[in-house]
Design a protein around this motif. Structure first.
Motif, mmCIF file in Angstrom:
data_model
loop_
_atom_site.group_PDB
_atom_site.id
_atom_site.type_symbol
_atom_site.label_atom_id
_atom_site.label_comp_id
_atom_site.label_asym_id
_atom_site.label_seq_id
_atom_site.Cartn_x
_atom_site.Cartn_y
_atom_site.Cartn_z
ATOM 1 N N ARG A 58 72.662 66.035 35.016
ATOM 2 C CA ARG A 58 71.870 67.174 34.565
ATOM 3 C C ARG A 58 72.796 68.383 34.445
ATOM 4 O O ARG A 58 73.641 68.603 35.320
ATOM 5 N N ARG A 59 72.610 69.123 33.379
ATOM 6 C CA ARG A 59 73.458 70.289 33.155
ATOM 7 C C ARG A 59 72.596 71.520 32.949
ATOM 8 O O ARG A 59 71.652 71.501 32.175
ATOM 9 N N ALA A 60 72.909 72.578 33.676
ATOM 10 C CA ALA A 60 72.256 73.870 33.512
ATOM 11 C C ALA A 60 73.353 74.913 33.363
ATOM 12 O O ALA A 60 74.038 75.252 34.331
ATOM 13 N N GLU A 61 73.535 75.367 32.109
ATOM 14 C CA GLU A 61 74.632 76.276 31.779
ATOM 15 C C GLU A 61 75.962 75.650 32.212
ATOM 16 O O GLU A 61 76.343 74.608 31.707
ATOM 17 N N ASN A 62 76.655 76.245 33.182
ATOM 18 C CA ASN A 62 77.949 75.697 33.602
ATOM 19 C C ASN A 62 77.876 74.872 34.887
ATOM 20 O O ASN A 62 78.910 74.556 35.474
ATOM 21 N N ARG A 63 76.654 74.535 35.308
ATOM 22 C CA ARG A 63 76.490 73.749 36.528
ATOM 23 C C ARG A 63 76.133 72.305 36.179
ATOM 24 O O ARG A 63 75.389 72.041 35.238
ATOM 25 N N LEU A 64 76.683 71.378 36.941
ATOM 26 C CA LEU A 64 76.399 69.956 36.783
ATOM 27 C C LEU A 64 75.792 69.406 38.062
ATOM 28 O O LEU A 64 76.228 69.752 39.163
ATOM 29 N N ARG A 65 74.808 68.551 37.906
ATOM 30 C CA ARG A 65 74.293 67.779 39.031
ATOM 31 C C ARG A 65 74.388 66.309 38.652
ATOM 32 O O ARG A 65 73.736 65.860 37.702
ATOM 33 N N ILE A 66 75.224 65.588 39.359
ATOM 34 C CA ILE A 66 75.479 64.179 39.049
ATOM 35 C C ILE A 66 75.063 63.322 40.234
ATOM 36 O O ILE A 66 75.482 63.567 41.377
ATOM 37 N N ALA A 67 74.238 62.325 39.967
ATOM 38 C CA ALA A 67 73.823 61.369 40.996
ATOM 39 C C ALA A 67 74.235 59.975 40.546
ATOM 40 O O ALA A 67 73.929 59.572 39.417
ATOM 41 N N VAL A 68 74.942 59.245 41.387
ATOM 42 C CA VAL A 68 75.412 57.903 41.042
ATOM 43 C C VAL A 68 75.167 56.955 42.206
ATOM 44 O O VAL A 68 75.124 57.367 43.368
ATOM 45 N N GLN A 69 74.999 55.687 41.872
ATOM 46 C CA GLN A 69 74.883 54.663 42.894
ATOM 47 C C GLN A 69 75.479 53.367 42.386
ATOM 48 O O GLN A 69 75.385 53.042 41.197
ATOM 49 N N LEU A 70 76.111 52.651 43.296
ATOM 50 C CA LEU A 70 76.704 51.349 42.996
ATOM 51 C C LEU A 70 75.806 50.291 43.616
ATOM 52 O O LEU A 70 75.500 50.336 44.813
ATOM 53 N N ILE A 71 75.371 49.335 42.783
ATOM 54 C CA ILE A 71 74.366 48.365 43.210
ATOM 55 C C ILE A 71 74.895 46.948 43.091
ATOM 56 O O ILE A 71 75.559 46.601 42.098
ATOM 57 N N ASP A 72 74.594 46.129 44.090
ATOM 58 C CA ASP A 72 74.882 44.705 44.008
ATOM 59 C C ASP A 72 73.882 44.080 43.034
ATOM 60 O O ASP A 72 72.667 44.138 43.258
ATOM 61 N N ALA A 73 74.380 43.520 41.936
ATOM 62 C CA ALA A 73 73.503 43.040 40.873
ATOM 63 C C ALA A 73 72.634 41.870 41.313
ATOM 64 O O ALA A 73 71.533 41.679 40.801
ATOM 65 N N GLU A 74 73.087 41.080 42.263
ATOM 66 C CA GLU A 74 72.320 39.904 42.690
ATOM 67 C C GLU A 74 71.181 40.281 43.622
ATOM 68 O O GLU A 74 70.050 39.823 43.471
ATOM 69 N N SER A 75 71.459 41.137 44.608
ATOM 70 C CA SER A 75 70.454 41.464 45.620
ATOM 71 C C SER A 75 69.709 42.760 45.348
ATOM 72 O O SER A 75 68.625 42.989 45.892
#
Length: 269
Positions: free
Chosen positions: A22-39
């Motif tokens: 998400r971007r608001a003017e010059n600010r960024l909010r980044i949310a990430v997650q790494l997931i095991d595809a099998e479980s």
């Protein structure tokens, strides 16, 4: 979890990286997650609230966390690639990303707009190799699909050569150079560039997609099929690769596979 397992099976991968920006003017909010595809189990997650100018350090930090989580051992070349930023000019990078978005629509009007965006990126950072590569890809597209003019071929050649000169270790630059060399029928040089691109980044869509087009043009249909399939594995949402590989399947007398690929391409379009 069920969605993760299905996507993992379709992409033939063990882990998935999901995120939002998400971007608001010059600010960024980044949310990430790494997931095991099998479980479907979350292996790692991170959230970043930063200035837009921090985008490259965020990318490096996310990549490092993924490597640490998966306990992957990187080569010196791979470690260097993680630390390398394509440009220090955030606005130039934004123009580049927007240019790629329009390029992937694969129609002349959008590709011509992508040329303008890549050109703006280069004006801000003349040493931005990927922007030169993007410009080359646009001119190659125009040559293939709109006008078989010497002007378009020369523009692709000039831009791709500049991209490789600026960063010979860029897989994107090498892939773009390979396609341009293919237009000039410098087949041996094109093959070398494509192989270099794949070695530098086995996950680069263009390395397989451009190589596949080169192979098809040279009558190497089985090779083209294999490369298109790799391109679809890397970028499953792309609509152009499945539509083009269907042509090879037709010529090879494999109508069922051709039909399935056309249906996939239509779904993705």
């Amino acid at each position: 979890a069920a969605d993760s397992r299905e996507i993992g099976r379709r992409l033939r991968v063990g882990t998935l990286l999901e995120g939002s920006v998400r971007r608001a003017e010059n600010r960024l909010r980044i949310a990430v997650q790494l997931i095991d595809a099998e479980s479907g189990y979350q292996l790692w997650a991170g959230r970043y609230d930063r200035e837009m100018s921090d985008v490259f350090s965020i990318q490096e930090e996310i990549a490092k966390n993924i490597v640490d989580t998966l306990a992957v051992t990187l080569t010196a070349e791979e470690t260097g690639a993680l630390r390398k930023t394509p440009t220090r000019d955030v606005q130039a990078y934004d123009y580049y990303l927007r240019g790629r978005k329009f390029y992937y629509r694969y129609n002349r009007r959008d590709v011509e707009f992508a040329i303008q965006l890549f050109t703006r990126a280069i004006e801000l950072d003349p040493a931005f190799a990927l922007a030169h590569a993007g410009l080359a890809d646009c001119w190659s597209y125009i040559y293939f699909n709109a006008e078989r003019s010497e002007h378009a071929r020369q523009e692709a050649d000039t831009a791709s050569l500049r991209a490789v000169e600026l960063d010979p270790g860029s897989a994107g630059a090498q892939a773009s150079r390979g396609l341009s060399l293919s237009l000039s029928r410098r087949n041996a040089d094109a093959e070398k560039a494509f192989e270099t691109a794949t070695r530098l980044d086995p996950g680069l869509f263009e390395a397989y997609y451009f190589h596949a087009r080169h192979a098809f043009a040279g009558g190497e249909l089985e090779k083209a099929v294999g490369l298109y399939e790799e391109a679809m594995r890397v970028q499953p949402e792309n609509f152009q690769a499945p539509l083009l590989v269907a042509q090879s399947y037709d010529v090879l007398g494999r109508p069922e596979e051709a039909r399935a690929c056309r249906e996939r391409g239509i779904r993705n379009a």
